[in-house]
Design a protein around this motif. Sequence first.
Motif, short mmCIF file in Angstrom:
data_model
loop_
_atom_site.label_atom_id
_atom_site.label_comp_id
_atom_site.label_asym_id
_atom_site.label_seq_id
_atom_site.Cartn_x
_atom_site.Cartn_y
_atom_site.Cartn_z
N LEU A 176 60.69 -89.50 140.41
CA LEU A 176 60.02 -89.13 139.27
C LEU A 176 59.53 -87.36 139.62
N SER A 177 59.56 -87.13 140.81
CA SER A 177 59.03 -85.51 140.97
C SER A 177 57.95 -85.35 140.80
N SER A 178 56.98 -86.43 140.56
CA SER A 178 55.40 -86.28 139.92
C SER A 178 54.63 -85.20 140.74
N ARG A 179 54.81 -85.33 142.27
CA ARG A 179 53.90 -84.44 143.05
C ARG A 179 54.44 -82.78 142.97
N MET A 180 55.79 -82.83 142.78
CA MET A 180 56.47 -81.45 142.66
C MET A 180 56.19 -81.00 141.43
N GLY A 181 55.95 -81.87 139.94
CA GLY A 181 55.79 -81.30 138.99
C GLY A 181 56.99 -80.86 138.05
N ARG A 182 58.12 -80.80 138.64
CA ARG A 182 59.33 -80.72 138.02
C ARG A 182 60.36 -81.50 138.82
N SER B 74 66.81 -80.33 140.48
CA SER B 74 67.31 -79.03 140.11
C SER B 74 66.68 -77.71 140.50
N LEU B 75 65.71 -77.86 141.60
CA LEU B 75 65.13 -76.65 142.34
C LEU B 75 66.30 -75.76 142.99
N ILE B 76 66.12 -74.60 143.01
CA ILE B 76 67.24 -73.76 143.39
C ILE B 76 67.01 -73.18 144.91
N ASN C 123 58.11 -82.76 148.74
CA ASN C 123 57.56 -83.42 147.81
C ASN C 123 56.43 -82.59 146.78
N THR C 124 56.11 -81.42 147.32
CA THR C 124 55.20 -80.68 146.45
C THR C 124 55.58 -79.23 146.43
N PRO C 125 55.15 -78.28 145.64
CA PRO C 125 55.64 -76.98 145.41
C PRO C 125 55.25 -76.22 146.86
N ASP C 126 54.18 -76.44 147.33
CA ASP C 126 53.76 -75.95 148.63
C ASP C 126 54.62 -76.30 149.71
N GLU C 127 55.04 -77.44 149.98
CA GLU C 127 56.12 -77.93 150.82
C GLU C 127 57.52 -77.14 150.68
N ARG D 299 57.88 -74.32 149.15
CA ARG D 299 57.86 -72.95 149.18
C ARG D 299 57.87 -72.83 150.99
N GLU D 300 57.33 -73.58 151.57
CA GLU D 300 57.41 -73.53 153.16
C GLU D 300 58.71 -73.75 153.68
N ALA D 301 59.51 -74.90 153.22
CA ALA D 301 60.79 -75.23 153.64
C ALA D 301 61.84 -74.11 153.32
N THR D 302 61.67 -73.36 152.11
CA THR D 302 62.66 -72.57 151.70
C THR D 302 62.44 -71.17 151.94
N SER D 303 61.25 -70.89 152.86
CA SER D 303 60.87 -69.21 152.98
C SER D 303 61.79 -68.90 154.16
#
Length: 185
Positions: A20-26, A30-32, A175-179, A181-185
Amino acid sequence: MAARSRGRDMIGGLVLAGGLSSRMGRDKASLIVDGVTVLERTSRVLRDVGAELVVMSGSRPGGIPDRFDAAGPLGGLASAAPFLPDGRWLVVPVDMPRLCTAVLAPLLSAGGRAARWIGHPLPMALELDDPTRDLIESLMNLPPSERSPSTLLSRLDAVTLPLDGLDTRWLVNCNTPDEWREATS
């Protein structure tokens, strides 16, 4: 099912994309990352490592719909397994933005009925055939706390690979926006 005639030499890739991607919020698929969606990138990595067939689980266009509500990765695998041909399958989550062939190739060559990295039930390599399908289906009858990829790997006596020399950042799932950002920076 005629597709199952491909046999044990067939390599496939299953992207688990039904959450459901509920913790990600989207929608995580589809994340780039690297200019493409993580779903496209993951599919490309699977093809690069030798997957002849790449499919996704999840109730989305082109996906194999989930038969089990909120059943996690094992539910996605259980939903897809009846439709997949026999062979060696790489089962990967859609939320690993740094997944690469260096992670997947050793799993393919590890042998055994299944293979995994120590401490990481996903991604996994899995020998898919009727006995494995029956085992996966039977695990869906367990209580939710016991219904997991780890339980499946344990029942299949999976080969466990050491992390020696492997960059563990390649195994991070987000699973979250913070994770993310950290993984893709």
